[in-house]
Every structure is written in C-alpha cells, then in structure tokens.
Motif scaffolding. Sequence first.
Motif, PDB file in Angstrom:
ATOM      1  N   VAL A 185       0.849  -1.201   0.000  1.00 58.11           N
ATOM      2  CA  VAL A 185       0.000   0.000   0.000  1.00 58.11           C
ATOM      3  C   VAL A 185       0.885   1.251   0.000  1.00 58.11           C
ATOM      4  CG1 VAL A 185      -1.647   1.334   1.380  1.00 58.11           C
ATOM      5  CG2 VAL A 185      -1.957  -1.138   1.074  1.00 58.11           C
ATOM      6  N   GLN A 188       2.240   1.615  -3.556  1.00 59.50           N
ATOM      7  CA  GLN A 188       1.319   1.801  -4.659  1.00 59.50           C
ATOM      8  C   GLN A 188       0.375   2.990  -4.458  1.00 59.50           C
ATOM      9  OE1 GLN A 188       1.323  -1.707  -6.646  1.00 59.50           O
ATOM     10  NE2 GLN A 188       1.653   0.023  -7.989  1.00 59.50           N
ATOM     11  N   ARG A 189       0.051   3.287  -3.205  1.00 60.24           N
ATOM     12  CA  ARG A 189      -1.060   4.200  -2.971  1.00 60.24           C
ATOM     13  C   ARG A 189      -0.700   5.457  -2.215  1.00 60.24           C
ATOM     14  NH1 ARG A 189      -6.209   1.187  -3.945  1.00 60.24           N
ATOM     15  NH2 ARG A 189      -6.574   3.394  -4.279  1.00 60.24           N
ATOM     16  N   THR A 190       0.557   5.646  -1.863  1.00 60.37           N
ATOM     17  CA  THR A 190       0.883   6.902  -1.186  1.00 60.37           C
ATOM     18  C   THR A 190       1.775   7.751  -2.094  1.00 60.37           C
ATOM     19  OG1 THR A 190       2.934   6.104  -0.180  1.00 60.37           O
ATOM     20  CG2 THR A 190       0.900   5.710   1.055  1.00 60.37           C
ATOM     21  N   ALA A 191       1.762   9.041  -1.828  1.00 63.48           N
ATOM     22  CA  ALA A 191       2.591   9.943  -2.615  1.00 63.48           C
ATOM     23  C   ALA A 191       4.054   9.551  -2.455  1.00 63.48           C
ATOM     24  CB  ALA A 191       2.374  11.381  -2.161  1.00 63.48           C
ATOM     25  N   ARG A 194       4.910   6.618  -4.754  1.00 60.37           N
ATOM     26  CA  ARG A 194       5.018   6.973  -6.177  1.00 60.37           C
ATOM     27  C   ARG A 194       6.309   7.742  -6.448  1.00 60.37           C
ATOM     28  NH1 ARG A 194       3.277   3.891  -9.245  1.00 60.37           N
ATOM     29  NH2 ARG A 194       4.149   2.761  -7.532  1.00 60.37           N
ATOM     30  N   GLN A 195       6.696   8.572  -5.466  1.00 58.59           N
ATOM     31  CA  GLN A 195       7.947   9.313  -5.651  1.00 58.59           C
ATOM     32  C   GLN A 195       9.136   8.369  -5.594  1.00 58.59           C
ATOM     33  OE1 GLN A 195       7.969  12.703  -3.035  1.00 58.59           O
ATOM     34  NE2 GLN A 195       6.355  13.694  -4.220  1.00 58.59           N
ATOM     35  N   ALA A 197       9.071   5.322  -6.702  1.00 54.47           N
ATOM     36  CA  ALA A 197       9.134   4.714  -8.031  1.00 54.47           C
ATOM     37  C   ALA A 197       9.731   5.709  -9.027  1.00 54.47           C
ATOM     38  CB  ALA A 197       7.747   4.272  -8.475  1.00 54.47           C
ATOM     39  N   ALA A 198       9.403   6.982  -8.858  1.00 51.93           N
ATOM     40  CA  ALA A 198       9.946   8.011  -9.749  1.00 51.93           C
ATOM     41  C   ALA A 198      11.465   8.071  -9.620  1.00 51.93           C
ATOM     42  CB  ALA A 198       9.333   9.370  -9.421  1.00 51.93           C
ATOM     43  N   LEU A 211      11.652  16.619  -7.210  1.00 54.08           N
ATOM     44  CA  LEU A 211      11.310  15.678  -6.148  1.00 54.08           C
ATOM     45  C   LEU A 211      12.442  15.646  -5.118  1.00 54.08           C
ATOM     46  CD1 LEU A 211       9.815  12.730  -8.224  1.00 54.08           C
ATOM     47  CD2 LEU A 211       8.682  14.724  -7.249  1.00 54.08           C
TER      48      LEU A 211
END
Lengths: 325, 503
Positions: A185, A188-191, A194-195, A197-198, A211
Amino acid sequence: MTSASSSEIWSVKRLRSLIGQIGFPIMLLLLFIFFSAATPGFLSIANLAALAHALAPVAIIASGLAMVVMAGNLDISVGSIAFLSVSIGWSLLGLGLPVPLVALVIVVSGGVLGAVNAFIVVVLRINSLITTLGTMIAFRGLALELSGTNSHTLPDGVRELGNQAIGPIFVDSIIALLVVVAIHVLHQRTAYGRQLAAVGNSALIASKIGLPVGRVIFVAFVISGCLAGLGGIFATLQVGALTAFLGRGLEFNAVAVIVVGGISLFGGAGNVLSGILLGAVTFEMIRNGLNHLDANPYAYRPISGLLIFMAMYADSFRSRGHRRK
Amino acid sequence: MMAAPGLVLSNISKRFAGVSALKGVELTAAPGEAMALLGANGAGKSTLMNILGGVIQRDEGVALLDGHPLDLASPRAARAQGIAFVHQELTMLPTLTVAENIMIDHLPTVGGLIDFKALKRRTQDLLTRLGCRFDADTRVGDLGPGDQQMIEVARALSRESRVVIFDEPTSSLTEPEKQRLFGVIQGLKSEGVIVIYITHFLDEVFATCDRVTVMRDGMLVSTGPVSAHTVASLAHEMLGEGSLAGDIPTAVPPADEVILSVAKLTRARVLSDVSFEVRSGEIVGLWGLLGSGRTELLRALVGLDPIDSGSIRLKSSGHLVTVTPSQLSRSTAFVTEDRRGEGIFPGQSVEQNLSLPTLRQLLNRFGLVDRSRERSLADDLIGRLGIKTSGRGQDIATLSGGNQQKIVFGRWLGSQPTVFLLDEPTRGLDVGAKTEILRLAVEIANGGGGVLLVASEPEELMRVCHRYLLMDRGRIVGELGRGATRDDLVARVSNRAVDEVLQ
Ligand SMILES: Nc1ncnc2c1ncn2[C@@H]1O[C@H](COP(=O)(O)OP(=O)(O)OP(=O)(O)O)[C@@H](O)[C@H]1O
Ligand SMILES: [Mg+2]
C-alpha cells in the motif's frame, strides 16, 4: 489515426509482457502440483503452515529491501542489520527489560542502522552496493563483538513466542503478510511510494522535476533497516537461540526473492504484494518439496541459482522494453 | 519604490569547468508576454533557463520576480515560486502512468493515501485541454515521443504558475498538436503568465511570441519586439556575420544503379509489404505522419525491431546480395530519432562518441585503438560540423542538445558507409546547422551514397530529396517525384487522417 494504429502495436507488446508476468506463477503452480502428487507429506495443512512459517522472516526483510530496490538502490546489509539489532536486543533482555520493549528497541535499532546506510548513500553519495557491502561486514563484526561467537539459547518464556499460532497458522506468518500488504500500500497508494518509483526510474530526472530525491531514498533505507530488525526477531525465535549465523545469507535470499518476484533491480518497476509473496513462496516451496522428496540437500542451491538467473533474464527483457520508448 | 512587475534576469554568468557558458546575460519579460529566446546550438539558452528553473546554480547575477529576489536553489524551490519548466530533454518516468507523471510532485491525497479519482479527473481535464487522446492510466513508457512531449507540457500546466518556460517544446509534435500548444500559450498569456519560448523553428516565433531575445556565445545580442524582425534577420542575429551556411548544392541526378532494395518487409501490425529501392546518389524522402510507421521501418531495417518476413538486398562488390537486418546495420549509417535514449553514450567523451563506428579502422598494428588517429578524427569532425564543445574530452551529456545531435549524425562521416538511414537528423538543430546537415546529405549522395531521409517538416525534405515515398499505417501508399509541393505531400496523408475522423 495515430492513436488507433499505435494502440494496436502496443497490445502485442502487452500480450508478450503478460506472458512474461504470468510465466512464473504458472511454473509455481506446476511445481506445486508436482510436489503434491510426488510426495505424501507435502500437501497437508500442517506442512503448508510450516512453509508459511519458514518464509516469514525473509518475506518481512525482502519487503523492506523492496523499497530500497524500487528506488534504484541495493541494501545487502539487511542480514547483518538483523543480527546486530537482535544482538542489541539480547543485551537488553539480559538487563531485564520487558520483551515487548526489547522487540521495539530491536526494530528501532534496525531503523538507526538503516539510517547509517542512508547517510552514507545520500549525504556522502557513495554507491549503495559498495556502502552496504561495507556495512554488511562492519555491522556483523559489531554484533559478534556484542554477543560473542557462542550461541545463546533464548529463555523459555521468550522461545515459546516463536510457536504462537492462531489455529494452524503461525503468528509470524500473519505478521509477515501484514507487513507485505502494508509495504504494498505504501508503494502503490501513497505519494511517497510513487515518488520512490519516480526516483527508481531515474534519480537525475526526479531531481530535475523537483522531487526530494535524497529524502525519499533515506526513508527507504530506514524502512529496510526496521524490517530487517523485525525479520531478525522472527528468525531468532524460529531457531530458539541467538547464534553467530543469524542473518547470514539472508540478504541474498531477500534479493533472490525480490528478483524472482519480478521487482526490477533497475528500479522503479514491480509489484510488492504479488512479487514478494511469489518470490518467497517459490524458494520455500522448492526447499520444502525437495526435503519431502528426500533429495540431495545440496540440490536446492543450483536450482535456486537457475531460478534467479531466469528471473534476471526476464527482468532485463522487460526493462529493455520500457527503457526503449 | 515600486518595482516593475514581471521577470528580471540581470547580469547572469555561468562557467563550467573554466569555460564560460553565460557572460552577463540580461532577460526581462512582463506579465502576459511571450518572450522568444533564440540562439544557435550551444548559445546558452538551456543553461539560462536551467538557472531560472533551479536546475543549476548561477555564478553571478540577479533574478527578480515582481521586484522580489527569486530563490533558485533547487527545482523544487523554483517550482514553489511559480516557475514551470518544459524541458528540452524529456523528463519522463516511464514505469509510471500518465497521471502520476503529470502530478508526481503534488499528488492529491486523502488520509495519507492517493486520491486516484481526483488524480485521474484533474489529469484528464488537462489532457482534454491539450487535446490528447491517450488515457491518464496509460504507462508513459508505452507512448511515443510526441505524446510524451505533450505530457511534459501538461506537467508544467498542472500547477498555477507565474512563469512557464518552454525549451524546444515542438520538436516531436505533429502539426495539430503544435496548434493546440499555441492555443494553450495564448491562454497563459491572457491569464497574465510570463511565457519564455525557445525554438529553432523561427516561424513559430512569429505565431506565438511578442518579443524576442537573441543570444550568441553566452551573450545577449539583442532584445526587441517580434514585429521588428523577419526570419532572415533573426537567423542573421543568431549566427552572426557570414556564418549563415551557404546554399545547399543541388544533388546531381542519381545513377541507375540500385544499392539498397527492400521487398515486402512485414512486421505484424506495424509494417506491411514495404518495398522500395534506393539508387546510388539518391536521396529518398520518407514522408508520413507520426505513427505512420516511418520510424518503425528504419528500426526494422537495421534490426532494432524484429521483422516477420521480407527481404533486404544491399549492393556489395558489384552485386545485390541478400542481407539480414543486423548485417545491414553493420554497413549503413543509422541516425535515430531518439537521441537521448539510443543515440548518445552519456558519460563518454565527445571523442569516444564520435569514433564509435570507426573504431575498427583506427586500430594500430597491435589491435589497439590508435589514440592519436582517434583524436585527429574527432577534431576533424568537430571542425567540420561546428560542434560547440570545450574540447573532445567533454562528456557528451553536458553538450547542448543540438550539439549532441550533430555528433549522432557526424560519427558516420568517418566510416563512410554507402547507405544512410536518417530519422529526423536535424531535430533540435539551429537553422545554420540544419542547412549544414542537409548539405552533407547531398554530399554523400553526390559521392555515390544512398540516403533515406525522414523528416517531419516537408520543407526540409523538399530542400534535398530526389523523390518521396509516402507512408501511412505501415504501408507505402504512394510515391511522388522531385517536383512535388508541400501541399502534394500533406494532402496525401491528411486526406486519410480526415477519413479516419469521419469514420
Ligand atoms: N554541465 C555542463 N558542463 C560543461 N559544459 C556545459 C554543461 N552544460 C552546458 N555546457 C555548455 O554550455 C554551452 C551552452 O549549452 P546550452 O545547453 O545552454 O545551449 P543551448 O543554447 O540550449 O543549445 P541547443 O539549441 O543546442 O539546445 C554549451 O557549449 C555546452 O557545452
Ligand atoms: Mg538547449
């Protein structure tokens, strides 16, 4: 017209990547059927529960490591972090601290050791593989200093904790599942996730678009450290003693789980939930199944080596695909 | 004292490893104004904008917005003060979705978790505004460069901004996409946003901008209203005295001798039954819209993508012999449209990047690369192409975009293959360098080579080509001779696009 024709092109690609993704689960299923059919003991609730029990520590540690890998880094010190933080806990247990507090201290120590890695990687800008190779050796040395080379049997009251179960399911299996889900979670689902993964896609680009790259990587190492501590607790409980071998090779098992689970060592790609479960189950099932087959105990190693190789090969294909366009 | 509203960059200087990239540059822009920033490759445009965007730090100078000093210590800081940046080199995160790419630094959350509904709604609005037709949930790595460029623009527009920088935003866009982008810029201007617009397509300046600032060699040359200029006067100011490369010599008519013959090349869903020939001394223009299969054709020819069927024959010691794509790739020059992804080797020097295809010819008698010959080859190419670099040892990644492109093309001049497959070889080049590359293409042809040239601008093809192959949906749908006009070319493919819409 552009979008129409190009979406067709991509659907072929999707199909191929789908085969790449479900290839492993299918193989796993076939193996499962094989072991179930070939040995009487494999397909029993007790054995499957034992399997889930045995994979709990590595699943927990691999979840934390997955965060670091997603950010395009590597942490091979997790086994040593497990050893050192449990050793710290062991000393405190000797001083008479209550067990829950000791557990907390172990997890926090793991986080602090993770922060040491993070500091070297983020602030001193040393490559993460080199950094954690160094700390892997250093942390293990410190732990040996702290707990000696003899093994210490855990007090009875503590050792029993390792056998707690709800119905047929061991508590550590449940905790491992909770950890994997929580990390999934988070990713996949928090800012933050995602950062992460970025950053794993490209730290350079991530920083160009503003970032907080350093912070993101720092946190990943701390999470990895905490979960190494937590995994170390269960690994110790399962053995019933603190030995000088605690966590040895765990880092490689954890990396193997990640790779076989389809989480890219190139960073930025993969699914934590399915990946960690798939990877951890694969290795444990093969180990367990081979035991039931009475196979040569050394057979496990070359087989898992082959698996890792195949997984890396698949990964390099997938990554080539997404790096191209 | 009330400072004038708007952006003021004053006396900005920047040196890289002892080489001056900017020398006391000035740039001002008022709210609601679009300022064009022009200059030859390596003039310092991107460097100046990287300073404004917080990507790199200036050595000297002042940056003010509405009279207040800007904190440009990091991209994050610049962004927080309302500076949005559409980068020259795309900054895509391929494994994330379109929506995540656009909103990555301000993802909407509820209770700590991403609000995917709001995320999707907000991106979809932006995409609609830009007229993009892909879905917000698409993985960005699955999209082509044109779509990615639109995502780059969408990201810049996703937050309220005071200044929006566009660094060569149109280099991979189709005509309709360009028009929509210009519409968006008009919208920004009417909201009082400051727009800074960098381009090498000088006609775009007249379509979108109010004022123009020209730079040369890291210095300001002039600044003034667009109306005071013509395309020619801008080119003159950018390139300086006498450096406007002369005219392109006319390509002599090709010989009859076929040197490359492709028959029924097919790749499922991408290319079908593509057949054509290239003769010695011929420049063949491959014309089609983005996604028509033109890039895919070149990639398949050199084995970057697999082919399902078809044959390729190449002239070799007097005969046409059947070759595989990978064999073809060893005896042709291939210039990729994806410079950053496939064209350059970042971290390697200019010299290493230039000598790559020629290494085999540079071996000494011990089988090692002869460094002094490698060096003189590099120096020769740097001179011939006017590559702006601090020296052949400079890391190619730190060259300006256009100068990297010159290397991607120029490295083939050393090994002198007979067939050149060129996919957008002039992308990102200034007007002078563009002419120079086209002139070299003609030289190659006049020397007996064959060239297959892809370009998005029909005018560019029309400057050099002997004939045109028209591509659409993976097929060659027609052929036009030298005399074809822009309208002929455009009509052949756009009719089909219209059909598609009507269906
Ligand atoms: N990191 C760096 N290290 C060394 N030199 C650099 C670096 N970045 C830029 N330069 C140099 O600064 C000069 C200006 O480059 P810049 O990218 O600003 O040019 P540009 O005007 O944007 O050109 P183009 O039209 O080709 O994009 C170039 O000569 C380049 O080699
Ligand atoms: Mg530039």
